[in-house]
Design an enzyme around this catalytic site. Sequence first.
Site, PDB file in Angstrom:
ATOM      1  N   ARG A  52      24.808  21.414 -24.881  1.00 50.51           N
ATOM      2  CA  ARG A  52      25.052  22.264 -25.747  1.00 50.51           C
ATOM      3  C   ARG A  52      24.605  21.384 -27.253  1.00 50.51           C
ATOM      4  O   ARG A  52      23.987  22.237 -28.112  1.00 50.51           O
ATOM      5  CB  ARG A  52      26.662  22.268 -25.987  1.00 50.51           C
ATOM      6  CG  ARG A  52      27.217  23.205 -27.264  1.00 50.51           C
ATOM      7  CD  ARG A  52      28.329  23.783 -27.218  1.00 50.51           C
ATOM      8  NE  ARG A  52      29.196  23.175 -26.514  1.00 50.51           N
ATOM      9  CZ  ARG A  52      30.123  21.984 -26.771  1.00 50.51           C
ATOM     10  NH1 ARG A  52      30.031  21.406 -27.949  1.00 50.51           N
ATOM     11  NH2 ARG A  52      30.949  21.535 -25.893  1.00 50.51           N
ATOM     12  N   TYR A 104      19.092  44.776 -41.590  1.00 45.60           N
ATOM     13  CA  TYR A 104      19.597  45.266 -40.338  1.00 45.60           C
ATOM     14  C   TYR A 104      21.042  45.540 -40.268  1.00 45.60           C
ATOM     15  O   TYR A 104      21.941  44.714 -40.867  1.00 45.60           O
ATOM     16  CB  TYR A 104      19.066  44.144 -39.360  1.00 45.60           C
ATOM     17  CG  TYR A 104      19.599  44.474 -37.887  1.00 45.60           C
ATOM     18  CD1 TYR A 104      19.420  45.567 -37.216  1.00 45.60           C
ATOM     19  CD2 TYR A 104      20.575  43.658 -37.484  1.00 45.60           C
ATOM     20  CE1 TYR A 104      19.792  45.902 -35.902  1.00 45.60           C
ATOM     21  CE2 TYR A 104      20.928  43.580 -35.989  1.00 45.60           C
ATOM     22  CZ  TYR A 104      20.477  44.595 -35.411  1.00 45.60           C
ATOM     23  OH  TYR A 104      21.214  44.959 -34.039  1.00 45.60           O
ATOM     24  N   ASP A 176      15.056  36.796 -43.879  1.00 44.63           N
ATOM     25  CA  ASP A 176      14.935  37.085 -42.504  1.00 44.63           C
ATOM     26  C   ASP A 176      13.689  37.398 -42.237  1.00 44.63           C
ATOM     27  O   ASP A 176      13.002  38.607 -42.933  1.00 44.63           O
ATOM     28  CB  ASP A 176      15.706  38.327 -42.079  1.00 44.63           C
ATOM     29  CG  ASP A 176      15.699  38.838 -40.716  1.00 44.63           C
ATOM     30  OD1 ASP A 176      14.660  38.642 -40.223  1.00 44.63           O
ATOM     31  OD2 ASP A 176      16.849  39.314 -40.195  1.00 44.63           O
ATOM     32  N   LYS A 201      12.020  39.716 -31.274  1.00 42.12           N
ATOM     33  CA  LYS A 201      11.171  40.721 -31.533  1.00 42.12           C
ATOM     34  C   LYS A 201       9.723  39.902 -31.471  1.00 42.12           C
ATOM     35  O   LYS A 201       9.356  39.606 -30.313  1.00 42.12           O
ATOM     36  CB  LYS A 201      11.581  40.823 -32.976  1.00 42.12           C
ATOM     37  CG  LYS A 201      12.999  41.360 -33.232  1.00 42.12           C
ATOM     38  CD  LYS A 201      13.357  42.677 -32.347  1.00 42.12           C
ATOM     39  CE  LYS A 201      14.794  43.001 -32.428  1.00 42.12           C
ATOM     40  NZ  LYS A 201      15.941  42.424 -33.030  1.00 42.12           N
TER      41      LYS A 201
HETATM   42  C1  LIG Z   1      15.400  42.210 -38.958  1.00 41.30           C
HETATM   43  C2  LIG Z   1      16.299  41.850 -37.829  1.00 41.30           C
HETATM   44  N1  LIG Z   1      17.197  40.877 -38.061  1.00 41.30           N
HETATM   45  C3  LIG Z   1      18.144  40.480 -37.147  1.00 41.30           C
HETATM   46  C4  LIG Z   1      18.404  41.184 -35.888  1.00 41.30           C
HETATM   47  C5  LIG Z   1      19.327  40.845 -35.138  1.00 41.30           C
HETATM   48  O1  LIG Z   1      18.748  40.098 -33.799  1.00 41.30           O
HETATM   49  P1  LIG Z   1      19.195  40.130 -32.388  1.00 41.30           P
HETATM   50  O2  LIG Z   1      19.330  41.589 -31.865  1.00 41.30           O
HETATM   51  O3  LIG Z   1      18.304  39.396 -31.753  1.00 41.30           O
HETATM   52  O4  LIG Z   1      20.605  39.685 -32.293  1.00 41.30           O
HETATM   53  C6  LIG Z   1      17.708  42.171 -35.865  1.00 41.30           C
HETATM   54  C7  LIG Z   1      17.776  42.962 -34.498  1.00 41.30           C
HETATM   55  O5  LIG Z   1      17.175  44.258 -34.579  1.00 41.30           O
HETATM   56  C8  LIG Z   1      16.723  42.847 -36.815  1.00 41.30           C
HETATM   57  O6  LIG Z   1      15.768  43.509 -36.595  1.00 41.30           O
END
Ligand SMILES: Cc1ncc(COP(=O)(O)O)c(C=O)c1O
Length: 384
Positions: A52, A104, A176, A201
């Site tokens: 961990r 998101y 992000d 992604k």
């Molecule tokens: C811009 C963005 N940030 C965060 C996330 C969340 O990520 P995860 O689906 O890997 O938990 C997403 C998911 O689509 C996203 O598009």
Amino acid sequence: MRTEKKHGFATRAIHDGQQPDELTGAVNVPIYLTSTYQQEAIGKNKGHEYARLTNPTRDALEESLCSLEGGTSAHCFGSGMAAITAMLTMMKTGDHVVCSDNVYGGTQRVFDKVLANYGLTFTYVDTSCAENVAAAIRPETKLVHIETPTNPMMAITDIRAVADICHAQGVELSVDNTFLSPYLQQPIALGADIVMHSTTKFLNGHSDGLGGVLVSTTEEQAERFRFVQKCTGGILSPFESYLLLRGVKTLAVRMKQHDANGRAVAEFLAGHKSVEKVFYPGLKDHPQHELAKKQQSGFGSMISIELGSLERANAFAQRLRLGFLAESLGGVETLICHPATMTHAAVGAEGRAKLGITDGLMRISVGIEDVDDIIADLDQALGG
Ligand SMILES: Cc1ncc(COP(=O)(O)O)c(C=O)c1O
């Protein structure tokens, strides 16, 4: 291990954190499937105690991502949402966060429906106007969190301007960077304090593993994120760390192609009679085209289109033959999603209306198939 600073991005994506295995010379970092490590004596070990806390496959990945984002350390989590949650875990009741209003949907959901229950407060503003950020900061504000380009309306926030505002007030800025990846945007070089990704992604790139990362710029942050990994345990598994390392090796070539295909598809869509509006920072009529040109090294492959109604959006989705109607983005394959019922369902009808997310809006993550094939598929799905 890091290569020399003078090395280019593609070289670092292949080599940093990934020297051949000392035992066998294997050129790929092995998947260390172990939950614990033998200790030589009480208090004496080879740098690993329990998985961990640390795992050599994850360590290699963290070194690689840290190098690509230009940070001082990186910490990987089991998903993008786990990374965002970890970033906020060390806040205290009463602390305040300013966030882009068009993030998101899951980010807003965890803020409002989970973390708000612990006494954190959130203000959502249109961060594409930096003055809105300055106006929203309060004495108890600890973090400004932005997404640029935004999901799915593709608005751009001026990272350097917002970083300057944050730093004047002693507030941290997290970005992000999921939509562009470090190949097309380097938030830390523009003043960000923390970069986060859903590595699910573009960083992974093959739609075969979830993951998230926080890249930090200070030892204090690194200590904080290491402590959260240890305490809450939402870490990335060795197998998914390996998949991600493998994906990252081709990030530069993939992003070059995503960017080229994205530009060509956006131009095509902009001239299509069935498309009412195209949201893509690479188009000259995008309101922040000049800013995108300045702070990004490409426009990427995320495009949203307005088709006018749910019926038209659904007809388009059902006629697709090559692209997949699916959640997610950033894979080698073209993925098309309906934000109102997928990524932004949790925002609610009223919230979506404020952001301009209509039932006729579709988001396209342009893949790296032959661009003529992608365009032909979209054309026939749009009704020619
Ligand atoms: C811009 C963005 N940030 C965060 C996330 C969340 O990520 P995860 O689906 O890997 O938990 C997403 C998911 O689509 C996203 O598009």
